[in-house]
Scaffold this motif. Sequence first.
Motif, mmCIF file in Angstrom:
data_model
loop_
_atom_site.group_PDB
_atom_site.id
_atom_site.type_symbol
_atom_site.label_atom_id
_atom_site.label_comp_id
_atom_site.label_asym_id
_atom_site.label_seq_id
_atom_site.Cartn_x
_atom_site.Cartn_y
_atom_site.Cartn_z
ATOM 1 N N GLY A 26 0.821 -1.214 0.000
ATOM 2 C CA GLY A 26 0.000 0.000 0.000
ATOM 3 C C GLY A 26 0.848 1.255 0.000
ATOM 4 O O GLY A 26 0.616 2.184 -0.780
ATOM 5 N N ARG A 27 1.849 1.275 0.867
ATOM 6 C CA ARG A 27 2.741 2.436 0.924
ATOM 7 C C ARG A 27 3.584 2.545 -0.350
ATOM 8 O O ARG A 27 3.861 3.648 -0.838
ATOM 9 N N ALA A 28 3.995 1.403 -0.877
ATOM 10 C CA ALA A 28 4.798 1.411 -2.099
ATOM 11 C C ALA A 28 3.963 1.849 -3.301
ATOM 12 O O ALA A 28 4.479 2.531 -4.199
ATOM 13 N N LEU A 29 2.685 1.486 -3.345
ATOM 14 C CA LEU A 29 1.817 1.967 -4.423
ATOM 15 C C LEU A 29 1.700 3.483 -4.370
ATOM 16 O O LEU A 29 1.746 4.156 -5.408
ATOM 17 N N GLN A 30 1.542 4.022 -3.181
ATOM 18 C CA GLN A 30 1.485 5.476 -3.028
ATOM 19 C C GLN A 30 2.786 6.096 -3.516
ATOM 20 O O GLN A 30 2.784 7.041 -4.306
ATOM 21 N N MET A 32 5.022 4.823 -5.518
ATOM 22 C CA MET A 32 5.221 4.556 -6.945
ATOM 23 C C MET A 32 4.532 5.621 -7.793
ATOM 24 O O MET A 32 5.108 6.123 -8.759
ATOM 25 N N THR A 33 3.307 5.982 -7.424
ATOM 26 C CA THR A 33 2.596 6.983 -8.227
ATOM 27 C C THR A 33 3.113 8.391 -7.960
ATOM 28 O O THR A 33 2.783 9.310 -8.709
ATOM 29 N N GLU A 34 3.908 8.571 -6.928
ATOM 30 C CA GLU A 34 4.533 9.870 -6.674
ATOM 31 C C GLU A 34 5.816 10.054 -7.474
ATOM 32 O O GLU A 34 6.206 11.176 -7.769
ATOM 33 N N VAL A 35 6.483 8.942 -7.827
ATOM 34 C CA VAL A 35 7.794 9.059 -8.471
ATOM 35 C C VAL A 35 7.866 8.479 -9.882
ATOM 36 O O VAL A 35 8.822 8.741 -10.591
ATOM 37 N N ARG A 170 10.877 6.993 -0.546
ATOM 38 C CA ARG A 170 9.573 7.616 -0.307
ATOM 39 C C ARG A 170 8.773 6.797 0.708
ATOM 40 O O ARG A 170 8.131 7.361 1.593
ATOM 41 N N VAL A 171 8.811 5.474 0.581
ATOM 42 C CA VAL A 171 8.118 4.608 1.555
ATOM 43 C C VAL A 171 8.701 4.823 2.945
ATOM 44 O O VAL A 171 7.965 4.979 3.924
ATOM 45 N N LEU A 172 10.011 4.847 3.045
ATOM 46 C CA LEU A 172 10.673 5.050 4.329
ATOM 47 C C LEU A 172 10.304 6.404 4.925
ATOM 48 O O LEU A 172 9.987 6.509 6.113
ATOM 49 N N ARG A 173 10.324 7.429 4.088
ATOM 50 C CA ARG A 173 9.951 8.759 4.567
ATOM 51 C C ARG A 173 8.505 8.775 5.071
ATOM 52 O O ARG A 173 8.203 9.357 6.111
ATOM 53 N N ASN A 174 7.617 8.120 4.350
ATOM 54 C CA ASN A 174 6.218 8.067 4.770
ATOM 55 C C ASN A 174 6.042 7.247 6.045
ATOM 56 O O ASN A 174 5.204 7.579 6.875
ATOM 57 N N LEU A 175 6.841 6.187 6.196
ATOM 58 C CA LEU A 175 6.754 5.366 7.414
ATOM 59 C C LEU A 175 7.260 6.117 8.637
ATOM 60 O O LEU A 175 6.617 6.136 9.680
ATOM 61 N N GLU A 179 3.755 10.240 7.041
ATOM 62 C CA GLU A 179 3.312 11.314 6.156
ATOM 63 C C GLU A 179 2.278 10.810 5.170
ATOM 64 O O GLU A 179 2.434 9.779 4.546
ATOM 65 N N ARG A 180 1.224 11.550 5.027
ATOM 66 C CA ARG A 180 0.220 11.307 4.012
ATOM 67 C C ARG A 180 -0.035 12.644 3.335
ATOM 68 O O ARG A 180 -0.828 13.440 3.797
ATOM 69 N N PRO A 181 0.682 12.922 2.255
ATOM 70 C CA PRO A 181 0.678 14.266 1.673
ATOM 71 C C PRO A 181 -0.648 14.715 1.076
ATOM 72 O O PRO A 181 -0.811 15.878 0.792
#
Length: 183
Positions: A26-30, A32-35, A170-175, A179-181
């Motif tokens: 789930g976090r990686a999908l988020q 992935m679509t950011e980068v 990005r996943v690490l930063r969100n974890l 962060e949920r931008p």
Amino acid sequence: MEIRPFQTLTLRARRFYVGAMFQVMGRALQAMTEVDGEACRETRQLPPGFLFEMRVLPSGPVMVVEHTKDGRLRFLGTDAPRPINLSIQFKHMVHAFRVVSFQEKTAIAFANERMLVDGDIAYAVRMTRVLNRLETFILPRFLAVRAVKQYPRSLGFVEKTAGAARIYLRVLRNLIGNERPYE
């Protein structure tokens, strides 16, 4: 029929692993679509507010993501704020474990009727393409070949490594920042 302690431990371990993989996916999908422009173009075709879930029946782990207006996905966790538009459901924990541990390709699991799709098939195909792209980037090639139907020949080592690094960062930063931008 008596349930032995080893069977219970195995089921709990599989449940934990599948749940953890759903969180990572789930976090990686988020991320992935950011980068990744290709994934963003693919998801841009989904309607805004579109909710996608993967779950294990009858009451196993769940992953919910939402499509935002700008073509990106946002990981929502395990709870959907409204009715789901597309649900991919594994019929049993063993089936989910085989897919998320890369013992069986998603296409093979679907062909063997280990999964159900509840929703528009066109959206399911689109989300499967995004998931396959994600797997080709974040998994080592020897695992990605086992996970996706066809590994893209055009994906070079440098592009794969750079893409994977951006996604993992990005996943690490969100974890770390939780962060949920897009909220």
